[in-house]
Write an enzyme that holds these catalytic residues in place. Structure first.
Site, PDB file in Angstrom:
ATOM      1  N   GLU A 165     -73.619  89.612  32.907  1.00  0.00           N
ATOM      2  CA  GLU A 165     -74.632  87.612  34.114  1.00  0.00           C
ATOM      3  C   GLU A 165     -75.041  88.283  33.688  1.00  0.00           C
ATOM      4  O   GLU A 165     -75.243  89.420  34.970  1.00  0.00           O
ATOM      5  CB  GLU A 165     -73.684  87.061  35.120  1.00  0.00           C
ATOM      6  CG  GLU A 165     -74.678  86.025  35.876  1.00  0.00           C
ATOM      7  CD  GLU A 165     -73.934  86.081  36.947  1.00  0.00           C
ATOM      8  OE1 GLU A 165     -73.803  86.396  37.711  1.00  0.00           O
ATOM      9  OE2 GLU A 165     -73.794  84.967  37.141  1.00  0.00           O
ATOM     10  N   GLU A 200     -66.397  80.000  44.251  1.00  0.00           N
ATOM     11  CA  GLU A 200     -67.145  79.785  42.978  1.00  0.00           C
ATOM     12  C   GLU A 200     -68.271  81.198  42.425  1.00  0.00           C
ATOM     13  O   GLU A 200     -68.709  82.156  43.118  1.00  0.00           O
ATOM     14  CB  GLU A 200     -67.885  78.950  43.489  1.00  0.00           C
ATOM     15  CG  GLU A 200     -67.157  77.935  43.609  1.00  0.00           C
ATOM     16  CD  GLU A 200     -66.473  77.200  41.987  1.00  0.00           C
ATOM     17  OE1 GLU A 200     -67.038  77.854  40.982  1.00  0.00           O
ATOM     18  OE2 GLU A 200     -65.771  77.048  42.100  1.00  0.00           O
ATOM     19  N   CYS A 202     -76.524  80.379  38.756  1.00  0.00           N
ATOM     20  CA  CYS A 202     -75.077  80.571  38.558  1.00  0.00           C
ATOM     21  C   CYS A 202     -74.912  79.821  36.713  1.00  0.00           C
ATOM     22  O   CYS A 202     -74.131  79.767  36.060  1.00  0.00           O
ATOM     23  CB  CYS A 202     -74.055  79.992  39.392  1.00  0.00           C
ATOM     24  SG  CYS A 202     -74.004  78.209  40.017  1.00  0.00           S
ATOM     25  N   LYS A 238     -72.071  82.804  56.925  1.00  0.00           N
ATOM     26  CA  LYS A 238     -72.675  83.948  56.203  1.00  0.00           C
ATOM     27  C   LYS A 238     -73.753  83.732  55.812  1.00  0.00           C
ATOM     28  O   LYS A 238     -72.798  84.021  54.539  1.00  0.00           O
ATOM     29  CB  LYS A 238     -71.744  85.709  56.346  1.00  0.00           C
ATOM     30  CG  LYS A 238     -72.669  86.144  56.627  1.00  0.00           C
ATOM     31  CD  LYS A 238     -71.708  86.848  54.528  1.00  0.00           C
ATOM     32  CE  LYS A 238     -72.421  88.519  54.580  1.00  0.00           C
ATOM     33  NZ  LYS A 238     -74.040  88.613  54.241  1.00  0.00           N
TER      34      LYS A 238
END
Ligand code: NAP
Ligand code: MG
Length: 480
Positions: free
Chosen positions: A380, A248, A282, A173
């Site tokens: 973030e 992650e 990331c 996906k």
């Protein structure tokens, strides 16, 4: 405009309810295409197909599976320019960045093709004579792969390639913002010779497709890369079924600049880490923690470099930074600029959108007078926003670097070997860099974060991937 389909049980199929997702070019607002948006039922069919295909694929000799992966790598290389353009068009990063990502995907398939010849087990001394005691690795089972939009081919590759190499079957996906690159990767895997059911593509929403995968009792493993908020929700579901889970997630990655640092090098490292890929990595650098003595010189040079970066459509030559991936991401970036100002940080450059047609552009942004507790220093943002934080000395810098809930990647700029090594000892991050940006990792080395950046279960990439994608049997054979 044609509708791109999903690939389930060896066939290209539309969504069972006929719904589609619109894919937009973030540099122009142009519609790239419509993609079948799979339902929960479609997803269950994909899982069933992967389950059916599993025994045969898992039973193939490793070198036979390796041949398919090797071919996939060759096909990626042959279509590299087209793949890079597709990637830039739907995600926004520059063509050079996209090309590098495509070549990385090629290398990942090459690497895991090699693994098909290597994966094995250990022979262990037995307690009794005439006994062979050994471990044997086998495929884990059906693997759900859920990926983010920021690396549309590399992240799918570094999950799918090891999954297939070790004999698993996959339900993939991709992120809804980047289905076109995903579809082309699946085309390549089919052309490389994957039997029906071994790879299944289900483009669709997190709530329908993602949830169905996370709640399934039929999958053996789920590998997710994405945000902390979504990762934690997935983990709650997979835990109930004891499904092996790898997450992650986000980062708030620091670069420390010490007094002895070469300032042009430190600026280059901050710019590449913080503004490369539009800050949408990331491992992107979002905090630069600078020792007092060099803070002014460093910050001035960083602002200058930010001002000079050429922002624009990633397909145009000379462009160094592409747009935010979506209107929503641009909005988030701008909201954080407002939050930073409200908290008392000083905006030195950037912070505003670039009105360029229908694209989602923002200028590279630098804040100074950032305090470690501020939201712009803790959360973030996922945009080209760097906050400069001052530190009294090395110990203060490391304490500030560690004073957050994430721990993905961290770097230091110094020529002092002693401090560089103490940094490697004390920093709470899964990836540690000395005189390099927080971004950029070797595909043959383990990758994964600490703290809120990861489920802290299994690393990705390199040989570490074998731990996640295989299970081990211990076999006792008495032959005396
Ligand atoms: P995201 O919103 O968490 O989405 C990631 C994936 O999860 C997408 O495929 C998304 O589908 C799907 N999803 C959404 N809701 C779901 C649900 N309830 N159940 C199951 N799946 C669901 O992340 P993103 O915005 O795509 O990517 C940015 C994030 O990824 C950042 O936090 C970044 O740090 C992180 N990231 C981490 C790494 C790493 O290796 N640590 C690497 C790259 C990116 P839809 O697209 O359909 O919503
Ligand atoms: Mg798009």
């Amino acid at each position: 405009m044609s509708i791109f389909k999903n690939y389930i049980a060896g066939e290209w199929v539309g969504a069972s309810d006929g719904k589609t997702i619109e894919n937009i070019n973030p540099a122009t607002g142009e519609v790239i295409g419509y993609f079948a948006s799979a339902t929960a039922e479609d997803t269950k069919r994909a899982i069933a197909a992967a389950k059916e295909a599993l025994p045969k694929w898992a039973a193939l000799p490793g070198p036979s599976r390796a041949a398919v992966l090797d071919k996939a790598g060759q096909l990626i290389a042959a279509r590299a320019d087209e793949l890079a353009e597709t990637l830039t068009r739907e995600e926004g990063k520059t063509l050079a960045e996209a090309k590098a990502e495509v070549m990385r995907a090629r290398d990942i398939f090459k690497y895991y093709a090699g693994e098909g010849f290597r994966a094995g087990g250990d022979v262990i001394p037995a307690n009794t004579p005439d006994t062979l005691l050994f471990t044997k690795r086998e495929a884990l089972g059906v693997i759900a792969v859920i990926t983010p939009w920021n690396f549309p081919i590399a992240i799918p590759a570094w999950k799918i390639a090891p999954a297939l190499a070790y004999g698993n079957t996959v339900v993939f996906k991709p992120a809804s913002l980047v289905p076109h690159t995903a579809l082309k990767l699946v085309e390549i895997l089919i052309e490389a010779g994957l039997p029906p059911g071994v790879i299944n593509l289900v483009v669709g929403s997190g709530s329908a497709v993602g949830n169905t995968l996370a709640e399934s009792k039929e999958i053996a493993g789920l590998s997710f890369t994405g945000s902390y908020a979504v990762g934690v929700k997935i983990y709650e579901k997979t835990a109930r079924n004891l499904v092996r889970t790898q997450l992650e997630m986000g980062g708030k990655n620091p670069t420390i600049v010490l007094n002895d640092a070469n300032i042009p090098l430190a600026v280059d490292i901050a710019v590449r880490g913080g503004f490369g890929l539009t800050g949408q990595a990331c491992t992107a650098t979002s905090r630069v923690i600078v020792e007092e003595k060099v803070a002014d010189a460093f910050t001035q040079a960083l602002v200058e470099a930010a001002r000079n970066l050429k922002v624009g459509n990633g397909l145009e030559s000379g462009v160094q930074m592409g747009p935010a991936v979506s209107a929503e991401q641009l909005q988030t970036d701008l909201e954080y600029v407002g939050i930073g100002k409200g908290e008392g940080a000083k905006l030195l450059v950037g912070g505003e959108p670039i009105p360029a047609g229908a694209g989602f552009f923002i200028r590279p942004t630098v804040f100074e007078d950032v305090e470690p507790g501020m939201r712009i220093a803790q959360e973030e943002i996922f945009g080209p926003v760097i906050g400069v934080i001052r530190a009294k000395d090395f110990d203060d810098a490391v304490a500030k670097a560690n004073g957050i809930g994430f721990g993905l990647s961290a770097s230091i700029v110094t020529n002092d070997l002693n401090k560089a090594m103490r940094f490697a000892d004390r920093i709470e991050a899964g990836v540690v860099k000395v005189n390099e940006p927080t971004t950029g990792v070797a595909l043959q080395a383990p990758f994964g974060g600490f703290k809120g950046s990861s489920a802290n279960t299994f690393k990705e990439q390199g040989r570490a991937a074998m731990e996640f994608y295989t299970r081990t049997k211990t076999v006792y054979v008495k032959y005396g």
